[in-house]
Design a protein around this motif. Structure first.
Motif, PDB file in Angstrom:
ATOM      1  N   UNK A  37      13.210  -5.373   0.019  1.00 23.05           N
ATOM      2  CA  UNK A  37      12.576  -6.369   1.407  1.00 23.05           C
ATOM      3  C   UNK A  37      11.357  -5.437   2.406  1.00 23.05           C
ATOM      4  N   UNK A  38      10.771  -4.501   1.606  1.00 25.11           N
ATOM      5  CA  UNK A  38       9.524  -4.414   2.110  1.00 25.11           C
ATOM      6  C   UNK A  38       8.362  -4.998   1.586  1.00 25.11           C
ATOM      7  N   UNK A  39       8.937  -5.579  -0.105  1.00 27.40           N
ATOM      8  CA  UNK A  39       7.440  -5.763  -0.609  1.00 27.40           C
ATOM      9  C   UNK A  39       7.404  -7.756  -0.061  1.00 27.40           C
ATOM     10  N   UNK A  40       8.411  -7.738  -0.143  1.00 27.30           N
ATOM     11  CA  UNK A  40       8.414  -9.502   1.075  1.00 27.30           C
ATOM     12  C   UNK A  40       8.168  -9.948   2.103  1.00 27.30           C
ATOM     13  N   UNK A  41       8.494  -8.200   2.640  1.00 26.66           N
ATOM     14  CA  UNK A  41       8.350  -8.813   4.436  1.00 26.66           C
ATOM     15  C   UNK A  41       6.672  -8.488   3.978  1.00 26.66           C
ATOM     16  N   UNK A  42       6.212  -7.938   3.966  1.00 32.95           N
ATOM     17  CA  UNK A  42       4.584  -7.517   4.008  1.00 32.95           C
ATOM     18  C   UNK A  42       3.764  -8.513   3.603  1.00 32.95           C
ATOM     19  N   UNK A  43       4.352  -9.170   2.278  1.00 33.45           N
ATOM     20  CA  UNK A  43       3.228 -10.568   2.248  1.00 33.45           C
ATOM     21  C   UNK A  43       3.568 -11.320   2.790  1.00 33.45           C
TER      22      UNK A  43
ATOM     23  N   UNK B  37      -2.577  -3.369   6.872  1.00 32.45           N
ATOM     24  CA  UNK B  37      -3.011  -4.606   7.967  1.00 32.45           C
ATOM     25  C   UNK B  37      -3.589  -5.242   9.263  1.00 32.45           C
ATOM     26  N   UNK B  38      -4.148  -3.978   9.638  1.00 39.00           N
ATOM     27  CA  UNK B  38      -5.370  -3.921  10.738  1.00 39.00           C
ATOM     28  C   UNK B  38      -6.039  -4.165   9.498  1.00 39.00           C
ATOM     29  N   UNK B  39      -6.630  -3.471   8.754  1.00 37.08           N
ATOM     30  CA  UNK B  39      -7.777  -3.868   7.642  1.00 37.08           C
ATOM     31  C   UNK B  39      -8.162  -5.481   7.156  1.00 37.08           C
ATOM     32  N   UNK B  40      -6.787  -5.477   6.780  1.00 35.92           N
ATOM     33  CA  UNK B  40      -6.277  -7.610   6.338  1.00 35.92           C
ATOM     34  C   UNK B  40      -6.966  -8.047   7.150  1.00 35.92           C
ATOM     35  N   UNK B  41      -6.421  -7.929   8.660  1.00 31.51           N
ATOM     36  CA  UNK B  41      -6.740  -8.662   9.559  1.00 31.51           C
ATOM     37  C   UNK B  41      -8.600  -8.921   9.797  1.00 31.51           C
ATOM     38  N   UNK B  42      -9.294  -7.859   9.713  1.00 34.84           N
ATOM     39  CA  UNK B  42     -10.361  -6.985  10.214  1.00 34.84           C
ATOM     40  C   UNK B  42     -11.436  -8.036   8.562  1.00 34.84           C
ATOM     41  N   UNK B  43     -11.265  -7.988   8.004  1.00 39.54           N
ATOM     42  CA  UNK B  43     -11.794  -8.864   6.664  1.00 39.54           C
ATOM     43  C   UNK B  43     -11.576 -10.130   6.938  1.00 39.54           C
ATOM     44  N   UNK B  44     -10.349 -10.367   7.287  1.00 34.47           N
ATOM     45  CA  UNK B  44     -10.104 -12.222   7.022  1.00 34.47           C
ATOM     46  C   UNK B  44     -11.103 -12.359   8.585  1.00 34.47           C
ATOM     47  N   UNK B  45     -10.845 -12.007   9.588  1.00 31.52           N
ATOM     48  CA  UNK B  45     -11.688 -12.595  10.581  1.00 31.52           C
ATOM     49  C   UNK B  45     -12.799 -12.075  11.257  1.00 31.52           C
ATOM     50  N   UNK B  46     -13.116 -11.221  10.399  1.00 30.67           N
ATOM     51  CA  UNK B  46     -14.513 -10.687  10.299  1.00 30.67           C
ATOM     52  C   UNK B  46     -15.075  -9.361  11.622  1.00 30.67           C
TER      53      UNK B  46
ATOM     54  N   UNK C 204       1.206  -1.658   0.125  1.00 31.22           N
ATOM     55  CA  UNK C 204       0.045   0.043   0.120  1.00 31.22           C
ATOM     56  C   UNK C 204       1.038   1.276  -0.009  1.00 31.22           C
ATOM     57  N   UNK C 205       1.356   1.681  -1.349  1.00 32.25           N
ATOM     58  CA  UNK C 205       2.326   2.847  -1.324  1.00 32.25           C
ATOM     59  C   UNK C 205       1.721   3.902  -2.790  1.00 32.25           C
ATOM     60  N   UNK C 206       1.392   4.857  -2.068  1.00 31.95           N
ATOM     61  CA  UNK C 206      -0.005   6.394  -2.416  1.00 31.95           C
ATOM     62  C   UNK C 206       1.043   7.399  -2.420  1.00 31.95           C
ATOM     63  N   UNK C 207       1.542   7.877  -3.877  1.00 31.23           N
ATOM     64  CA  UNK C 207       2.429   8.689  -4.346  1.00 31.23           C
ATOM     65  C   UNK C 207       2.231   9.424  -5.582  1.00 31.23           C
ATOM     66  N   UNK C 208       1.742  10.268  -5.907  1.00 27.22           N
ATOM     67  CA  UNK C 208       0.924  10.974  -6.261  1.00 27.22           C
ATOM     68  C   UNK C 208       2.659  11.030  -7.699  1.00 27.22           C
TER      69      UNK C 208
ATOM     70  N   UNK D  99       6.534   0.345   8.671  1.00 21.74           N
ATOM     71  CA  UNK D  99       5.613   1.083   9.797  1.00 21.74           C
ATOM     72  C   UNK D  99       4.337   1.543   9.200  1.00 21.74           C
ATOM     73  N   UNK D 100       4.521   2.222   8.607  1.00 18.10           N
ATOM     74  CA  UNK D 100       3.726   3.031   8.085  1.00 18.10           C
ATOM     75  C   UNK D 100       2.264   1.906   7.675  1.00 18.10           C
ATOM     76  N   UNK D 101       2.286   0.772   8.199  1.00 19.84           N
ATOM     77  CA  UNK D 101       1.116   0.420   6.797  1.00 19.84           C
ATOM     78  C   UNK D 101       0.386  -0.332   7.372  1.00 19.84           C
ATOM     79  N   UNK D 102       0.259  -0.037   9.472  1.00 16.79           N
ATOM     80  CA  UNK D 102      -0.178  -1.154  10.271  1.00 16.79           C
ATOM     81  C   UNK D 102      -1.211  -0.843  10.249  1.00 16.79           C
ATOM     82  N   UNK D 103      -2.539   0.461   9.579  1.00 18.56           N
ATOM     83  CA  UNK D 103      -3.840   0.404   9.154  1.00 18.56           C
ATOM     84  C   UNK D 103      -4.319  -0.626   7.849  1.00 18.56           C
TER      85      UNK D 103
END
Length: 395
Positions: free
Chosen positions: A155-161, A235-244, A135-139, A229-233
């Motif tokens: 390593x950012x992509x690999x770690x995130x995955x 991952x939180x959204x990913x967990x929320x969707x996965x666990x409902x 999740x990287x958004x830079x106009x 460290x900035x992609x916490x939200x």
């Protein structure tokens, strides 16, 4: 082995139940229940012993799934399986430990194999492939021409995955264990937070300490960790969707583990500064002042020009760091170190006599340092509030 074991037990009790319901007097309900009670005790002992000896997280997950289907099958025949579900929840602690160990090895391997080079893409397809993963958004970057580079390395992509795979593995174990969605969400978040705060943070800190990284590589590590460290939200959204579940409802804890990368960032900053200043000191060790010279100075000393050139080159790496407070600290500490080293040269007891031309030569060097401070333009630093070279003139 486990399939045969459970299938034989299942077959035995299916037959006993069938005999109980299709015949009269051959067997009683009490006898079948006694058999089942004895069998449960044996199964519990076997599970506790063998699962604790299991060292492969994927094998342990397969055993858990097998036991779950075994429980559902027997429950459909009226057998009580609550104790079997309880032991599966006990075994989850060992499962989580194996997860930590397995993913710790994975994280370490990713760190070791990174090339510490910003990801560069040459086509729109490559660009979209990365932003779909991370999740990287830079106009500004999205509008730039190809080829263009992201600020972080691979390593950012690999770690995130891998973090998302870890989350999936946590959720997989909680499936079909008669847990509420809230309990599932709580267990998954608790395990993920533990992994981030203990396992990944430890692997990263150890990597920074033990690996001989250059200043440029350390700067890239700091950039990478900051973006993770900035992609916490996300991952939180990913967990929320996965666990409902939703951590905003106040009933369960939220994901906070990525914010604990402060230790790793501090270790990276300290390592960067140590390498930076040690190299500055190495160049300054070559300084050779002729304090008794009578010749007028024609310009700054060669050693100082080499030192400032080195600092300027490293500032290019420092200025790429996203944390401007860290940028300012590193730059100021470097200039302060330079000023202290020059003061040490001036007050060197091995040179008790100093000519006026020697003083003028040193004054030219101080002026060059002040000029450098003005031109390097450290973000957020006001020249008048950085008096590290003023003291040299007073000396």
């Amino acid at each position: 082995m486990y399939k045969k074991y459970f299938f034989e037990i299942l077959g035995f009790f299916v037959i006993e139940d069938t005999v109980l319901h299709t015949t009269q007097g051959l067997i009683t309900r009490m006898t079948v229940d006694d058999f089942w009670s004895m069998a449960v005790q044996q199964i519990l002992a076997v599970l506790r012993h063998n699962c604790m000896l299991c060292s492969n997280v994927y094998h342990l997950l397969k055993i858990k799934r097998l036991v779950v289907w075994f429980c559902h099958a027997l429950n459909s025949y009226g057998f009580h399986v609550d104790k079997l579900f309880e032991v599966l929840l006990e075994i989850q602690e060992h499962y989580n430990e194996l997860l930590m160990k397995t993913w710790g090895e994975t994280f370490s391997a990713i760190f070791e194999s990174d090339d510490f080079t910003p990801l560069t893409v040459c086509t729109e397809e490559q660009y979209q492939g990365i932003v779909e993963i991370f999740p990287y958004n830079d106009i500004t970057l999205s509008m730039a021409r190809f080829p263009k580079s992201f600020p972080f390395s691979s390593f950012v992509l690999q770690i995130y995955q891998q973090v998302k795979v870890f989350i999936d593995m946590c959720k997989s174990y909680t499936d079909r264990l008669n847990l509420s969605q809230t309990e599932i969400g709580e267990r998954v978040r608790k395990t993920v937070n533990l992994m981030l705060t203990k396992t990944m943070s430890s692997c990263l800190t150890k990597f920074i300490k033990n690996r001989r990284l250059s200043e440029q590589q350390l700067a890239q590590v700091i950039i990478n960790v900051t973006h993770l460290s900035e992609c916490e939200l996300d991952l939180e959204k990913y967990i929320s969707n996965l666990t409902r579940t939703d951590s905003e409802d106040g009933q369960i804890s939220r994901l906070y583990g990525l914010s604990t990368f402060k230790d790793a960032l501090q270790e990276g900053e300290e390592s960067f500064q140590m390498k930076f200043l040690s190299q500055v000191s190495l160049i300054l060790d070559g300084a050779n002042y002729d304090w008794l010279s009578k010749a007028a100075p024609t310009g700054p000393s060669p050693y100082l020009l080499d030192t400032l050139e080195y600092i300027r080159a490293r500032y290019d790496a420092i200025f790429t760091l996203p944390n401007k407070d860290m940028v300012q600290r590193l730059c100021v500490n470097c200039l302060r170190h330079l000023a202290q080293a020059m003061e040490k040269l001036l007050l060197d007891p091995s040179s008790p006599f100093v000519s006026m031309e020697g003083i003028r030569r040193f004054s030219v060097d101080v002026a060059k340092c002040e000029e450098f401070l003005t031109t390097c333009k450290v973000p957020g630093l006001k020249v008048e509030s950085a008096p590290m070279f003023i003291g040299l003139r007073q000396v």
